[in-house]
Design an enzyme around this catalytic site. Sequence first.
Site, PDB file in Angstrom:
ATOM      1  N   LYS A   1       0.841  -1.203   0.000  1.00  0.00           N
ATOM      2  CA  LYS A   1       0.000   0.000   0.000  1.00  0.00           C
ATOM      3  C   LYS A   1       0.875   1.252   0.000  1.00  0.00           C
ATOM      4  O   LYS A   1       1.883   1.296   0.707  1.00  0.00           O
ATOM      5  CB  LYS A   1      -0.897  -0.044   1.248  1.00  0.00           C
ATOM      6  CG  LYS A   1      -1.938   1.059   1.354  1.00  0.00           C
ATOM      7  CD  LYS A   1      -2.796   0.870   2.609  1.00  0.00           C
ATOM      8  CE  LYS A   1      -3.946   1.855   2.661  1.00  0.00           C
ATOM      9  NZ  LYS A   1      -4.827   1.628   3.848  1.00  0.00           N
TER      10      LYS A   1
ATOM     11  N   SER B   1     -10.104  -0.887   7.104  1.00  0.00           N
ATOM     12  CA  SER B   1      -9.457  -0.711   5.800  1.00  0.00           C
ATOM     13  C   SER B   1      -8.655  -1.907   5.286  1.00  0.00           C
ATOM     14  O   SER B   1      -8.208  -1.893   4.141  1.00  0.00           O
ATOM     15  CB  SER B   1      -8.540   0.512   5.828  1.00  0.00           C
ATOM     16  OG  SER B   1      -9.292   1.674   5.726  1.00  0.00           O
TER      17      SER B   1
ATOM     18  N   SER C   1      -9.857   1.330   2.889  1.00  0.00           N
ATOM     19  CA  SER C   1      -8.995   2.154   2.050  1.00  0.00           C
ATOM     20  C   SER C   1      -7.918   1.353   1.314  1.00  0.00           C
ATOM     21  O   SER C   1      -7.373   1.841   0.339  1.00  0.00           O
ATOM     22  CB  SER C   1      -8.321   3.213   2.901  1.00  0.00           C
ATOM     23  OG  SER C   1      -7.414   2.616   3.816  1.00  0.00           O
TER      24      SER C   1
END
Lengths: 485, 95
Positions: free
Chosen positions: A76, A175, A151
């Site tokens: 990420k 997330s 997310s």
Amino acid sequence: MADITNQSLSDIIENLKKKKVSSTDLTKAYIKNIESAKKLNAFVTTTFDQALDKAKQFDKKPNFDQLLPGIPLAVKDLFCTENIKTTAGSNILNNFIPSYESTVTKNLWDNGSFLLGKLNCDEFAMGSSNETSHYGNVINPVGDQLVPGGSSGGSSSALAADLTPATIGTDTGGSIRQPASFTGTVGLKPTYGLCSRWGIVAFASSLDQAGPMTKTIKDCAIMLESMSGFDEKDSTSINKKKEQYSKNLKDNVKGLKIGIPKEYRVDNMPKEIDELWEKGKKILKDLGAQLIDISLPHTKYALPTYYIVAPAEASSNLARYDGVRYGYRSKQGKDLIEMYEKTRSEGFGDEVKRRILIGTYVLSSGYYDAYYLKAQKVRQLIKKDFDDSFTKIDAILTPSTPSSAFKIGEKTNDPVSMYLNDIFTVPVNLAGLPALSLPAGVDKKGFPLGLQLIGKALDEQKILNIGYAFEKNCGFKNEIKKWWS
Amino acid sequence: MSLDKEKIKHVAKLARISVDEAKVESLTKDLNSIFKFIEQLNELNTDKVEPLTSILNQSLRSRKDEISDGKIREKILKNSPKENEEFFVVPKVVE
């Protein structure tokens, strides 16, 4: 050999050990997949040349004593990576090149893996659908026009589409677990303090935790073991002996007490979610676990509490983006104050601005007691609900999300309906507990659905073991057609 | 309670974010719906509850106050939007 990229991380490691594939060929196979998956928009940055160099170095001098020998990994874009652009999905960091490496990614590299690229995510991890990223929407490989969750949406999309053998995300209110649920993959939010927050772009520091996203439970154990550990650079890092989660993985749940909280049956929940939950209970019961009805009475107050605590912490954390020391600076602005205001207005997207304003308001003079202090008190009650229950049970089973993946644009006009996506995941962050989302079935549209196992603080091994037994008996197979390539 | 446009402009000023006049209307609507949701908490009596200030059962560690790093000015200035090789540069503050 057959396509290596659709195998689990642990199978890939076996194949590397048996010399059935080299790290270089493995890396090339992922690069090929990534290049033909541009439609998914899962990557913000790729580091192919660097990855191939590392793979070649590994093949010349392989070391199989490591947990992640010769494994390319995409992560990420919230983890700072030395000399590699790190955006956090924001325009305000569109030119930020860290001069340091986050502890979690450093741990992964120290275990033999190397970086393949940086994955798209909601701006500053604020979102549940990856629609707030400055770098565009990410598509869920499950179906065109479907959100991958958020997310950590780039992470879930890349993993499910075989663009990385495993990955890591961050989880402040769901997330990791919600995108895992939306893509039929495994996601773990560890106990607060188990993985270092050092070098991760901060959102809400009392809630943020990094964790693995993988295709199987065994992979999840390998990744958690690699990334976790005490770090003196994080003042909230827990100082304890390192666990061998993968070696200690056992699929025996006999005699374990599994709590079923009645408050997780919410109004208007699709029937399919309820059926999935029933299926999960039956699997565990048939394996010899004991189901126990429990009550977590303050569950419905978790989301409102979260939407005070998280924006308050975010408004403080994001005060650092002022256009002075790094990141974007507006060309407008005659004086210093105007430069700040224009920089932040042009640099942040709408959702981030909304949350900064909420946070600024609830912390502002005259309102602190009514909002922030109130939320801290309710947070205490939510934590106490879990503490009381865990005196009687080993783990809690709930659905991961109140629905399967939804369409792009479906919830963007109504922030509260978007926030409700995290109704089952947020309480865990407020209480600092570990929780695992397991792929468990599909709805009538064929979209994946997940179940969540919540453990006591630092009881990751136990929920991984339950998950391991569940996985073997659930019969879920993630069947994704590669329509994008 | 409800937030009006003036209040929102004031909070935006505190947060150092300039808000387009055209966007104030929709922002007011969004924030009011979020606050309506948040205010469910008022149903609960929390008079006798201690606020939770840390989720960990340990107190924060402190370290010795000594220099462990340094001489990295170049690294620190590398990402600055504007500098003069020694300092960050900002628009003129003092006339």
